[in-house]
Every structure is written in structure tokens, then in C-alpha cells.
Design a protein around this motif. Structure first.
Motif, short mmCIF file in Angstrom:
data_model
loop_
_atom_site.label_atom_id
_atom_site.label_comp_id
_atom_site.label_asym_id
_atom_site.label_seq_id
_atom_site.Cartn_x
_atom_site.Cartn_y
_atom_site.Cartn_z
N SER A 99 0.83 -1.21 0.00
CA SER A 99 0.00 0.00 0.00
C SER A 99 0.86 1.25 0.00
CB SER A 99 -0.93 0.02 1.22
OG SER A 99 -1.88 -1.00 1.12
N LEU A 100 1.88 1.26 0.83
CA LEU A 100 2.79 2.40 0.87
C LEU A 100 3.48 2.60 -0.48
CD1 LEU A 100 4.07 4.61 2.63
CD2 LEU A 100 5.83 2.95 3.26
N THR A 101 3.92 1.51 -1.09
CA THR A 101 4.57 1.59 -2.40
C THR A 101 3.62 2.14 -3.46
OG1 THR A 101 5.97 -0.29 -1.80
CG2 THR A 101 5.81 0.25 -4.15
N PHE A 102 2.40 1.64 -3.49
CA PHE A 102 1.41 2.13 -4.46
C PHE A 102 1.14 3.62 -4.26
CE2 PHE A 102 0.86 -2.15 -5.64
CZ PHE A 102 -0.05 -2.26 -6.69
N ILE A 104 3.15 5.90 -2.90
CA ILE A 104 4.33 6.67 -3.30
C ILE A 104 4.40 6.76 -4.82
CG2 ILE A 104 6.86 6.62 -3.37
CD1 ILE A 104 6.73 5.49 -0.48
N LEU A 105 4.18 5.64 -5.51
CA LEU A 105 4.20 5.65 -6.97
C LEU A 105 3.08 6.53 -7.53
CD1 LEU A 105 4.94 1.89 -7.74
CD2 LEU A 105 6.48 3.84 -8.08
N ALA A 106 1.92 6.50 -6.90
CA ALA A 106 0.80 7.34 -7.36
C ALA A 106 1.15 8.82 -7.22
CB ALA A 106 -0.47 7.02 -6.56
N ARG A 107 1.73 9.19 -6.09
CA ARG A 107 2.12 10.59 -5.88
C ARG A 107 3.21 11.02 -6.86
NH1 ARG A 107 -1.52 13.15 -2.73
NH2 ARG A 107 -1.93 11.97 -0.84
N ALA A 108 4.17 10.13 -7.10
CA ALA A 108 5.28 10.46 -7.98
C ALA A 108 4.84 10.60 -9.44
CB ALA A 108 6.36 9.39 -7.87
N SER A 109 3.81 9.88 -9.83
CA SER A 109 3.38 9.92 -11.23
C SER A 109 2.25 10.92 -11.49
CB SER A 109 2.94 8.53 -11.67
OG SER A 109 1.80 8.12 -10.94
N THR A 110 1.88 11.71 -10.50
CA THR A 110 0.77 12.65 -10.65
C THR A 110 0.99 13.63 -11.80
OG1 THR A 110 0.30 12.49 -8.30
CG2 THR A 110 -0.63 14.37 -9.45
N THR A 111 2.16 14.20 -11.91
CA THR A 111 2.40 15.20 -12.95
C THR A 111 2.73 14.57 -14.29
OG1 THR A 111 4.72 15.35 -12.28
CG2 THR A 111 3.19 16.96 -11.32
N ALA A 124 -4.30 0.98 -4.34
CA ALA A 124 -3.39 1.06 -3.20
C ALA A 124 -3.71 0.06 -2.10
CB ALA A 124 -3.36 2.47 -2.63
N PHE A 125 -4.94 -0.38 -1.98
CA PHE A 125 -5.23 -1.41 -0.98
C PHE A 125 -5.54 -2.75 -1.65
CE2 PHE A 125 -8.26 -3.96 1.45
CZ PHE A 125 -7.45 -4.27 2.53
N VAL A 126 -6.38 -2.72 -2.67
CA VAL A 126 -6.84 -3.98 -3.29
C VAL A 126 -5.68 -4.74 -3.93
CG1 VAL A 126 -8.44 -4.96 -4.95
CG2 VAL A 126 -9.10 -2.95 -3.69
N GLY A 127 -4.75 -4.04 -4.57
CA GLY A 127 -3.60 -4.70 -5.19
C GLY A 127 -2.74 -5.43 -4.17
N LEU A 157 -8.30 -6.08 -12.09
CA LEU A 157 -8.27 -4.80 -11.35
C LEU A 157 -7.63 -3.69 -12.16
CD1 LEU A 157 -7.32 -6.09 -7.79
CD2 LEU A 157 -9.52 -5.14 -8.51
N VAL A 158 -6.54 -4.00 -12.86
CA VAL A 158 -5.88 -2.99 -13.70
C VAL A 158 -6.80 -2.61 -14.86
CG1 VAL A 158 -3.96 -2.60 -15.29
CG2 VAL A 158 -3.55 -3.62 -13.04
#
Length: 161
Positions: A99-102, A104-111, A124-127, A157-158
Motif C-alpha cells: 500500500s505504501l509503495t502504491f 508513493i508511486l501514485a504521488r510520484a506519477s501525478t504530474t 493502493a489497498f486492493v492490489g 483490477l488494472v
């Protein structure tokens, strides 16, 4: 389609135990497409089932006899896979770290990739929960079944995301 062909879809242990009953149930006549699909999915489930794989035909000599209870016990003996507290902790760690990894990746890829960012956030949770299942929920299942179930679930899910 002949009923005997449908029976051949099932594992040998299942056929030995339930084959005659299966054929007797299908004696009534032709099957609908829906019933055939249900039988095919039932066969798929039987091949993945730990209980069915452990199923063996009792080898009692004809003169030994044996009660129905004994035959049933020999045929359907089941060993439950014991989930230990350690397994639960490993599963929980996979969920938390995943969840933490997802996130962080979500925040990093926002822009850079806003769509991917939303998908990662949704997963972030289901995966990570899905990835943790082999450690506790599916313990004792064959690795091929675990890989298939986790892989297909993650792909769905994806796709939904």
C-alpha cells in the motif's frame, strides 16, 4: 456432446468418487449451453481444489468389506493447511508495504501520468491485498493455482482501473 466426454474433464480421483453419480444426474437428456459452461467451470475448479487432488480411491479388498464411513473417510481425507501467526504477519506486511509503495508511486506519477496516478491510488489497498493472499488465504494451494488466481485478479483490477 456425450456425457462421458464431460466426465473426462474432471480429475481421475473426482471421476472415481463421483463419476457414476455425475452420469446418473445427466441421464435426463440434452444439456443447455449454460449447463455445459457450469460443468466446464466445475471441472476447472476440481482441478484446482486441494481436496480433489488429495482424493484417492479406497483400496479395500472385496472380502474386507468396510463401512460406508470408513470408505468415505479414506476417499475424502483432508489435511487442512494451518495458517500460522507468522503467515498472518507476512500477509499483513505485504499489504502495508504494498500500500505504501502504491501510494508513493501514485504521488510520484501525478504530474507525468495523471491517469496512471489515479489507477495506482485506486489499487493502493486492493492490489497489495491480492498479492498477500498466497501467504495466508491460499496457503496449501498449488503454486500454479495461486499464480493464476492472483494474476487474473490483478489483471482484472488494472483493466477496471
Amino acid at each position: 456432446m456425450r456425457h462421458e466426454h464431460l466426465l473426462l474433464l474432471y480429475p481421475p480421483g473426482w471421476r472415481a468418487r463421483y463419476g457414476q453419480e455425475f452420469l446418473a444426474t445427466l441421464e435426463d437428456g440434452s444439456l443447455t449451453v449454460r449447463e455445459v459452461i457450469d460443468i466446464v467451470f466445475g471441472a476447472f475448479d476440481a482441478w484446482l481444489s486441494t481436496d480433489v487432488r488429495r482424493m484417492s480411491v479406497p483400496r479395500l479388498a472385496p472380502d474386507e468389506g468396510g463401512s460406508m464411513m470408513l470408505e468415505s473417510w479414506l476417499t475424502c481425507e483432508r489435511e487442512a493447511a494451518a495458517v500460522t501467526p507468522r503467515d498472518g504477519l507476512i500477509g499483513a506486511a505485504v499489504i502495508l508495504i504494498g500500500s505504501l509503495t502504491f501510494k508513493i508511486l501514485a504521488r510520484a506519477s501525478t504530474t507525468v501520468l495523471p491517469t496512471a496516478s489515479h489507477v495506482l491510488m485506486d489499487l493502493a489497498f486492493v492490489g497489495p491485498f491480492t498479492l498477500s493472499m498466497p501467504f495466508w488465504l491460499m496457503k496449501g494451494q498449488p503454486s500454479k493455482a495461486q499464480t493464476l488466481i492472483v494474476g487474473v485478479t490483478l489483471a482484472i483490477l488494472v483493466f477496471i482501473g
